[in-house]
Design an enzyme around this catalytic site. Structure first.
Site: not given
Ligand code: NI
Length: 174
Positions: A47, A52, A97-98, A139-140, A143
């Protein structure tokens, strides 16, 4: 393959910002979605939200297919996603998370959510998500509201994770 975005890591301030609603799906927004998807596959992750990659519009991409096992890609593109129902039942799952590389922690969220959104072609759509997809979409969407999974942890745990990422940055591992 389109040109990739750089993925922004903590503690960058853009990760704490609230992204703005998208008014219309333009070719530019579709191009952004394509680039975000390729950036996510390259990372690799399941995701990615606009914050991000330094963009503050309400766009996210996901793909939970096991592409390493020759399953076909199954990308989901969401614009202006909104949770319209969440279950009382809760679910605990380990998340990463990236933007917080190589750090994982258990997060508790509603087990099932129903999400209303605009799809890649500008059509209204809805999705009921359970299991990993439910954690991922929540989660997304977090963000897009400037919330990270570490915000659900104790400040002790959160600071420990932030320090580890800072250390990796200094050692040029990231
Ligand atoms: Ni994330």
């Amino acid at each position: 393959m389109t040109q990739l975005y750089d993925i922004i890591k903590v503690p960058d301030a853009v990760l704490k910002e609230t992204a703005h609603a998208v008014e219309t799906i333009t070719p530019d927004i579709q191009k952004q979605m394509d680039r975000m998807l390729d950036t996510m596959y390259d990372a690799p992750g399941i995701g990615l939200a606009a914050n991000q990659v330094g963009l503050l519009n309400r766009v996210l991409v996901m793909d939970l297919s096991r592409r390493d096992e020759e399953e076909e890609a199954a990308p989901i593109f969401m614009v202006n996603p909104e949770i319209i129902h969440e279950s009382e039942e809760m679910s605990i799952m380990e998340e990463g998370c990236l933007s917080i590389p190589q750090q994982y922690a258990d997060v508790e969220r509603p087990a099932i959510v129903r999400v209303k959104y605009i799809d890649y072609d500008g059509k209204q759509a809805e999705l009921e998500a359970t299991g990993l997809l439910s954690h991922c979409v929540q989660h997304e969407i977090d963000h897009l509201n400037g919330t990270l999974f570490i915000d659900y942890l104790s400040s002790l745990k959160r600071n420990m994770i932030l320090r580890k990422v800072e250390k990796m940055k200094k050692q040029n591992i990231l």
